[in-house]
Design a protein around this motif. Structure first.
Motif, PDB file in Angstrom:
ATOM      1  N   MET A 340       0.834  -1.205   0.000  1.00 45.49           N
ATOM      2  CA  MET A 340       0.000   0.000   0.000  1.00 45.49           C
ATOM      3  C   MET A 340       0.869   1.256   0.000  1.00 45.49           C
ATOM      4  O   MET A 340       0.628   2.208  -0.756  1.00 45.49           O
ATOM      5  CB  MET A 340      -0.920  -0.006   1.220  1.00 45.49           C
ATOM      6  N   GLY A 341       1.909   1.278   0.866  1.00 44.54           N
ATOM      7  CA  GLY A 341       2.783   2.443   0.912  1.00 44.54           C
ATOM      8  C   GLY A 341       3.501   2.682  -0.398  1.00 44.54           C
ATOM      9  O   GLY A 341       3.638   3.828  -0.851  1.00 44.54           O
ATOM     10  N   GLN A 342       3.942   1.595  -1.046  1.00 48.43           N
ATOM     11  CA  GLN A 342       4.618   1.747  -2.335  1.00 48.43           C
ATOM     12  C   GLN A 342       3.666   2.266  -3.414  1.00 48.43           C
ATOM     13  O   GLN A 342       4.034   3.124  -4.222  1.00 48.43           O
ATOM     14  CB  GLN A 342       5.209   0.402  -2.760  1.00 48.43           C
ATOM     15  N   LEU A 343       2.441   1.732  -3.417  1.00 47.66           N
ATOM     16  CA  LEU A 343       1.486   2.144  -4.449  1.00 47.66           C
ATOM     17  C   LEU A 343       1.092   3.601  -4.260  1.00 47.66           C
ATOM     18  O   LEU A 343       0.986   4.355  -5.230  1.00 47.66           O
ATOM     19  CB  LEU A 343       0.245   1.249  -4.399  1.00 47.66           C
ATOM     20  N   ARG A 344       0.886   4.008  -3.015  1.00 47.67           N
ATOM     21  CA  ARG A 344       0.529   5.412  -2.776  1.00 47.67           C
ATOM     22  C   ARG A 344       1.661   6.341  -3.217  1.00 47.67           C
ATOM     23  O   ARG A 344       1.429   7.393  -3.818  1.00 47.67           O
ATOM     24  CB  ARG A 344       0.208   5.637  -1.293  1.00 47.67           C
ATOM     25  N   SER A 345       2.907   5.947  -2.916  1.00 48.21           N
ATOM     26  CA  SER A 345       4.043   6.755  -3.349  1.00 48.21           C
ATOM     27  C   SER A 345       4.134   6.788  -4.874  1.00 48.21           C
ATOM     28  O   SER A 345       4.483   7.819  -5.462  1.00 48.21           O
ATOM     29  CB  SER A 345       5.337   6.196  -2.758  1.00 48.21           C
ATOM     30  N   ALA A 346       3.806   5.654  -5.513  1.00 51.67           N
ATOM     31  CA  ALA A 346       3.866   5.604  -6.980  1.00 51.67           C
ATOM     32  C   ALA A 346       2.848   6.557  -7.595  1.00 51.67           C
ATOM     33  O   ALA A 346       3.122   7.176  -8.630  1.00 51.67           O
ATOM     34  CB  ALA A 346       3.625   4.177  -7.463  1.00 51.67           C
ATOM     35  N   VAL A 347       1.658   6.662  -6.992  1.00 51.33           N
ATOM     36  CA  VAL A 347       0.638   7.582  -7.509  1.00 51.33           C
ATOM     37  C   VAL A 347       1.184   9.000  -7.523  1.00 51.33           C
ATOM     38  O   VAL A 347       1.070   9.734  -8.518  1.00 51.33           O
ATOM     39  CB  VAL A 347      -0.649   7.494  -6.672  1.00 51.33           C
ATOM     40  N   ARG A 348       1.804   9.403  -6.426  1.00 51.78           N
ATOM     41  CA  ARG A 348       2.370  10.760  -6.380  1.00 51.78           C
ATOM     42  C   ARG A 348       3.503  10.919  -7.389  1.00 51.78           C
ATOM     43  O   ARG A 348       3.669  11.987  -7.992  1.00 51.78           O
ATOM     44  CB  ARG A 348       2.878  11.058  -4.974  1.00 51.78           C
ATOM     45  N   ARG A 359      -4.401   7.942 -17.899  1.00 48.96           N
ATOM     46  CA  ARG A 359      -3.003   7.630 -18.206  1.00 48.96           C
ATOM     47  C   ARG A 359      -2.221   7.344 -16.934  1.00 48.96           C
ATOM     48  O   ARG A 359      -1.277   6.538 -16.957  1.00 48.96           O
ATOM     49  CB  ARG A 359      -2.375   8.780 -18.995  1.00 48.96           C
ATOM     50  N   LEU A 360      -2.598   7.961 -15.831  1.00 47.60           N
ATOM     51  CA  LEU A 360      -1.952   7.641 -14.556  1.00 47.60           C
ATOM     52  C   LEU A 360      -2.180   6.175 -14.198  1.00 47.60           C
ATOM     53  O   LEU A 360      -1.260   5.467 -13.768  1.00 47.60           O
ATOM     54  CB  LEU A 360      -2.476   8.559 -13.453  1.00 47.60           C
ATOM     55  N   LEU A 361      -3.413   5.679 -14.385  1.00 49.10           N
ATOM     56  CA  LEU A 361      -3.695   4.273 -14.098  1.00 49.10           C
ATOM     57  C   LEU A 361      -2.890   3.356 -15.017  1.00 49.10           C
ATOM     58  O   LEU A 361      -2.406   2.301 -14.584  1.00 49.10           O
ATOM     59  CB  LEU A 361      -5.185   3.986 -14.256  1.00 49.10           C
ATOM     60  N   ASP A 365      -0.204   0.366 -13.952  1.00 47.94           N
ATOM     61  CA  ASP A 365      -0.198  -1.024 -14.399  1.00 47.94           C
ATOM     62  C   ASP A 365       1.230  -1.536 -14.558  1.00 47.94           C
ATOM     63  O   ASP A 365       1.552  -2.663 -14.166  1.00 47.94           O
ATOM     64  CB  ASP A 365      -0.949  -1.170 -15.720  1.00 47.94           C
ATOM     65  N   ARG A 366       2.075  -0.704 -15.133  1.00 54.16           N
ATOM     66  CA  ARG A 366       3.475  -1.110 -15.316  1.00 54.16           C
ATOM     67  C   ARG A 366       4.185  -1.199 -13.971  1.00 54.16           C
ATOM     68  O   ARG A 366       5.063  -2.046 -13.781  1.00 54.16           O
ATOM     69  CB  ARG A 366       4.188  -0.128 -16.242  1.00 54.16           C
ATOM     70  N   PHE A 367       3.796  -0.334 -13.029  1.00 54.81           N
ATOM     71  CA  PHE A 367       4.415  -0.373 -11.696  1.00 54.81           C
ATOM     72  C   PHE A 367       4.068  -1.661 -10.960  1.00 54.81           C
ATOM     73  O   PHE A 367       4.957  -2.315 -10.392  1.00 54.81           O
ATOM     74  CB  PHE A 367       3.957   0.843 -10.879  1.00 54.81           C
ATOM     75  N   LEU A 421      -5.827  -2.821 -11.103  1.00 51.70           N
ATOM     76  CA  LEU A 421      -4.448  -2.645 -11.540  1.00 51.70           C
ATOM     77  C   LEU A 421      -3.756  -4.010 -11.642  1.00 51.70           C
ATOM     78  O   LEU A 421      -3.896  -4.858 -10.756  1.00 51.70           O
ATOM     79  CB  LEU A 421      -3.694  -1.761 -10.552  1.00 51.70           C
ATOM     80  N   GLY A 422      -3.017  -4.219 -12.712  1.00 51.33           N
ATOM     81  CA  GLY A 422      -2.282  -5.455 -12.879  1.00 51.33           C
ATOM     82  C   GLY A 422      -3.157  -6.664 -13.078  1.00 51.33           C
ATOM     83  O   GLY A 422      -2.746  -7.789 -12.783  1.00 51.33           O
ATOM     84  N   ALA A 423      -4.394  -6.490 -13.567  1.00 54.31           N
ATOM     85  CA  ALA A 423      -5.290  -7.617 -13.807  1.00 54.31           C
ATOM     86  C   ALA A 423      -4.754  -8.456 -14.963  1.00 54.31           C
ATOM     87  O   ALA A 423      -3.865  -8.047 -15.718  1.00 54.31           O
ATOM     88  CB  ALA A 423      -6.698  -7.127 -14.119  1.00 54.31           C
ATOM     89  N   PHE A 424      -5.337  -9.672 -15.107  1.00 59.34           N
ATOM     90  CA  PHE A 424      -4.879 -10.578 -16.158  1.00 59.34           C
ATOM     91  C   PHE A 424      -4.992  -9.917 -17.535  1.00 59.34           C
ATOM     92  O   PHE A 424      -4.163 -10.115 -18.402  1.00 59.34           O
ATOM     93  CB  PHE A 424      -5.704 -11.867 -16.131  1.00 59.34           C
TER      94      PHE A 424
END
Length: 639
Positions: A340-348, A359-361, A365-367, A421-424
């Motif tokens: 969760m902490g990594q994903l929140r930081s990635a959003v910023r 495009r942010l989403l 996906d790549r993250f 995010l990251g779905a099949f």
């Protein structure tokens, strides 16, 4: 009739619904049975409707998050329970779908499950009755098991008191726990007032190892691994047929209770550390800007008090653009919290001007491809233009945002949806939508723990949320969040974390710099009057506020800036919410001069008295110049 015609008739009159879908789930063909169930004409469905759009809300989301990706990966799914929306209500169906060898179409069969659904409901009701009876029997036979299941010191105490006045044969009981500073302290009682007894003498129980009878009561020591945790004082039943206390059983239960209190103390220490970690991960300091306000809430799951994967964030994505989101990482514990902490930081990290939510989403996906623990996370992300109120938003498998207009009924925003995010199977280009806020409008983002329950459908939970939000029109932001969480979680049946984020757009304030020689006072007064009228001010309030502001501007120009044309008087107006939910206009007039208190004369010094008579509140601050703040309530809301 030729063979082709016969086959077509059998297809059309089959006792089950038969469909052919395009890869995007659009209905290419449907038989008469399905169209009759759906209550729609062929020309209203074929080529125009997607099958998920004809299902209930829960079925629609399940198709997006599970069935669609399953078809993409396995090419089929079998016997999945769904609900078809019909003119007479929802029709339970069992769906089976197979993608053809070319991958260009999907064949679907829907079998009515109405009788099967009714039978399952009756079976579940009978099972609940049987389980309730069995649970009562087990509770009577396994008093000590309740101690091992209890979480926390208070829960262990409650379980012990319940057993003491139940299967242990007491008519009343009081629990005393040992405090290093105060000795024995009453933790709770059952069957008697908490202050009915005095604490046992510490010297009488310190060396106690077995339950004993003293002065008509039974003292049961609660011995932990190393120290005495406390003592249970039990009053035996006095009925003639009552059995005497079983001191050996009480001693054994007391030993287990002491060990349970040891575990409870260790658990509470761990839970405290976990909550501190969760709070640190969720610590968000919203940007300071009068054009918006934010209120948040986080509630851990009731069953397991530990860190989890729910999160929210608020930040400036660009100059004048507020980014905010709520997400949910699959799982619980430190692994989910770390993801969760990594994903929140990635959003910023990936948010940037002109990028936009969709495009942010896609970048996220790549993250998540690099962070396995974040795979299948859901996220609702939005960007608010603070100057205009325009919101662009996108949802990756997340519950829909809820719009709470300042005037009007709340509504769910179903546009801008795509897979987690990251779905099949992630879309090559994710979608987004937009909505324009009016002044005072609010937008609610939340995690599924707020609306999902095991005993009700998702669509029912969303409707309950919409109704609860309709009761928050006049509540301040923090009170509105508290009302929503209390209403939606009052049954405490949830077993999931809950994050809530409520954003209010206050509108763009009026701002102007007036030359201190007062060359343009009339234009500024006219601009203030127009701004007030646009924000719902009636004529009397408008006249009073404009006159009060004019006096304040004249005072600032003359006394603060000496009437010099190179000096400026800063005038600012905004609309704010009071604690009672009503609206007020706040006018701030600032200059660089120092405040000087003068004695009023016949000709001068009357300005502040005039201002005080025209407004509800007047404040003067003398820090780095002089600031005059005027407040006046608005009598009516915006239409």
């Amino acid at each position: 009739m030729d063979e082709v015609g016969a086959v077509g008739e059998r297809w059309d009159q089959a006792p089950c619904g038969l469909l052919t879908l395009a890869p995007d789930a659009t209905v290419v063909d449907a038989n008469h049975t399905f169209l009759q169930w759906a209550g729609r004409a062929r020309e209203d469905v074929v080529g125009l409707r997607r099958l998920p759009d004809l299902l209930s809300v829960g079925g629609r989301i399940y198709w997006e998050t599970h069935l669609g990706p399953l078809l993409e990966v396995d090419g089929r799914f079998e016997e999945v329970a769904l609900e078809l929306v019909t003119p007479s209500g929802r029709l339970p169906v069992v769906a089976t779908a197979v993608k053809d060898a070319s991958g260009k179409s999907v064949d679907v069969a829907l079998i009515s499950a109405w009788e099967r659904s009714r039978y399952e409901r009756e079976l579940q009701a009978a099972r609940r009755v049987a389980e309730r009876s069995a649970a009562q029997t087990r509770a009577l036979q396994n008093a000590t098991a309740a101690l091992s299941r209890a979480v926390g010191v208070d829960a262990v105490g409650a379980a012990l008191l319940s057993a003491a006045t139940g299967v242990l044969g007491g008519s009343a009981a009081t629990l005393w726990l040992h405090d290093p500073d105060e000795g024995l302290v009453a933790n709770g009682s059952l069957g008697e007032p908490p202050d009915a007894l005095t604490a046992p003498l510490s010297g009488d129980v310190v060396g106690l190892r077995v339950a004993v009878e003293r002065d008509g009561r039974v003292l049961v020591p609660l011995q932990g691994h190393a120290t005495l945790q406390g003592v249970l004082s039990l009053a035996p039943r006095q009925e003639p047929a009552a059995d005497p206390p079983d001191l050996e059983m009480l001693t054994a239960v007391g030993l287990q209770a002491g060990l349970a209190l040891d575990r409870a103390q260790l658990y509470e220490q761990s839970a405290s550390v976990a909550h501190e970690l969760q709070n640190a991960l969720l610590a968000v300091e919203p940007p300071d800007d009068p054009r918006f306000a934010v209120a948040t809430a986080y509630r851990p799951g009731v069953e397991m008090l530990e860190v989890g994967g729910d999160w929210y964030d608020v930040f400036l994505a660009a100059d004048g653009v507020l980014g905010f989101g709520v997400g949910d990482v699959v799982g619980r514990g430190l692994v989910a919290a770390s993801a969760m902490g990594q994903l929140r930081s990635a959003v910023r990290a990936v948010a940037e001007p002109e990028l936009g939510p969709a495009r942010l989403l896609s970048r996220l996906d790549r993250f998540v491809e690099q962070v396995d623990e974040a795979s299948m996370a859901t996220l609702a992300y939005a960007e608010l233009e603070l100057g205009t109120g325009l919101v662009r938003y996108a949802c990756a498998g997340h519950p829909p945002p809820l719009l709470l207009p300042a005037r009007g009924e709340p509504r769910l925003l179903w546009e801008g949806r795509s897979t987690p995010l990251g779905a099949f199977s992630t879309p090559r280009q994710r979608s987004q939508a937009q909505v324009r806020l009016q002044e005072g409008d609010r937008l609610l983002l939340y995690t599924d723990g707020l609306v999902e329950r095991r005993d009700r459908g998702l669509d029912e939970g969303l409707e309950l949320l919409r109704n609860a939000a309709g009761e928050c029109h006049d509540l301040p932001l923090d009170a509105a969040v508290e009302h929503l969480t209390r209403t939606m979680l009052e049954d405490e049946l949830g077993r999931d974390d809950v994050c809530v984020l409520l954003v209010s757009w206050r509108g763009a304030p009026f701002e102007s710099y007036l030359p201190a020689d007062l060359r343009t006072p009339s234009s500024v007064r006219g601009a203030v009057a127009g701004w007030l009228a646009h924000h719902g001010s009636e004529d009397e309030t408008c006249r009073d506020v404009v006159l009060a502001a004019s006096e304040a501007m004249a005072n600032a120009a003359e006394h603060g800036s000496g009437g010099r044309p190179d000096e400026k008087v800063h005038v600012r107006a905004r609309v704010a919410r009071r604690d009672d939910g009503s609206r007020e206009v706040v006018v701030t007039v600032r200059d660089r001069g120092r405040w000087r208190t003068t004695k009023p004369s016949v000709e001068r010094g009357r300005g502040l008295r005039i201002i005080e008579a025209l407004v509800d509140d007047l404040r003067v601050r003398d820090d780095d110049g002089t600031t005059i703040v005027l407040r006046r309530g608005l009598r009516r809301e915006l239409s």
